[in-house]
Design a protein around this motif. Structure first.
Motif: not given
Length: 313
Positions: A85-106
């Motif tokens: 959730s926090v990773g997507y927040y950073l992406l949505k607010t453009k604090e990062v240019g991409a978000f990667c995860s090997a976690g829960n695919t769904g």
């Protein structure tokens, strides 16, 4: 460039994830900062243990973790402070240019749909995977699991999305788009593929070359192979098994080594308002480093903006 990485996602997290981030700092360009998202004390303690101290890695705290077996929608609702959730927040607010995860695919897929959301005009975002070619080049096929059931217009759009990715990320001037089918002839296939063929054939924005068969995946007949997520996932798992079988028999070949999931590290979700890469749950440090490299190529190609340009026209 800042790329967020879910430090808590994956079967071997956080150690393998953090090791992959450290490896990436040695391989990626100096302008890239990796933002580890997760439990700050755990991440900091492990970095200290590895005697790693560099501004190339930053930490953003997230005190909750979505495990691999949790229900995606429920988990995201009940755990707003999870690393995903926090990773997507950073992406949505453009604090990062991409978000990667090997976690829960769904959870990653649901998070993309409800956080950064689909590009306006995109019917169904999809997951893509790279195709090693016998001539040394690389192609792409999609979808590989996000949409098991598709309508003809969705497959047509996958053709546009794949064409755009191949052009701007893989650097292919006029990518050849093929529709996966059980025969090359135009009238072959199911009701779905026959209808999709006609839509793709009439689409002037892509270079559609007709139907392709399973034997054409790794030759140069098509740069982009379109299929529904059910078919694509079967193809992906079969390709991974070929590498596993060869490895178990101590056989090695430069072409088949490219079937190893570690070689690319992840699969991008295409058609959303941001750059998202999903990694394999068993990702090793090498896979994580390569996933971050893939994410950086998406950012540099500005691929999500190209999708917006296509569907805003």
């Amino acid at each position: 460039m800042r790329i967020a990485l879910d430090a808590m996602g994956g079967d071997f997290a956080p150690e393998a994830i953090i090791d992959g981030a450290i490896l990436a700092t040695q391989r990626l360009k100096d302008d890239i900062t990796i933002v580890l998202v997760g439990k700050k004390d755990v991440i900091h303690s492990y970095l200290k243990k590895k005697d790693f101290n560099s501004s190339r890695i930053a930490i953003v705290h997230a005190d909750e973790v979505i495990s691999m077996g949790e229900h995606p929608t429920k988990a995201l609702t009940q755990k707003p402070n999870s690393s995903i959730s926090v990773g997507y927040y950073l992406l949505k607010t453009k604090e990062v240019g991409a978000f990667c995860s090997a976690g829960n695919t769904g959870a990653m897929m649901v998070g993309a749909m409800f956080s950064v959301k689909a590009v306006e005009g995109v019917i169904r975002p999809c997951i893509a995977n790279l195709l090693p070619k016998l001539n040394g080049s690389t192609g792409i096929f999609l979808d590989v699991g996000a949409n098991a059931d598709c309508k003809p217009e969705v497959l047509e759009q996958f053709g546009e999305i794949g064409y755009t990715y191949a052009k701007y990320v893989l650097g292919i001037k006029n990518p050849k788009v093929g529709l996966m089918n059980l025969g090359e002839e135009e009238g072959k296939g199911t009701v779905l593929t026959q209808a999709a063929h006609q839509l793709l054939k009439g689409n002037k924005n892509i270079n559609f070359i007709g139907n392709v068969e399973g034997r054409d995946l790794f030759n140069d007949k098509a740069d982009v192979v379109v299929c529904d997520g059910f078919t694509g996932n079967v193809i992906l798992k079969m390709a991974e098994s070929i590498y596993d079988i060869m490895a178990s028999k101590n056989m090695s070949d430069p072409f088949f080594d490219r079937f190893n999931y570690e070689a690319v590290g992840g699969s991008p979700i295409l058609g959303v308002n941001g750059n998202v890469v999903i990694g394999h749950g068993v990702s090793s440090p090498l896979a994580i480093a390569n996933m971050l490299d893939l994410a950086s190529s998406l950012v540099r190609a500005n691929i999500s903006e190209h999708f917006k340009e296509i569907y805003s026209a």
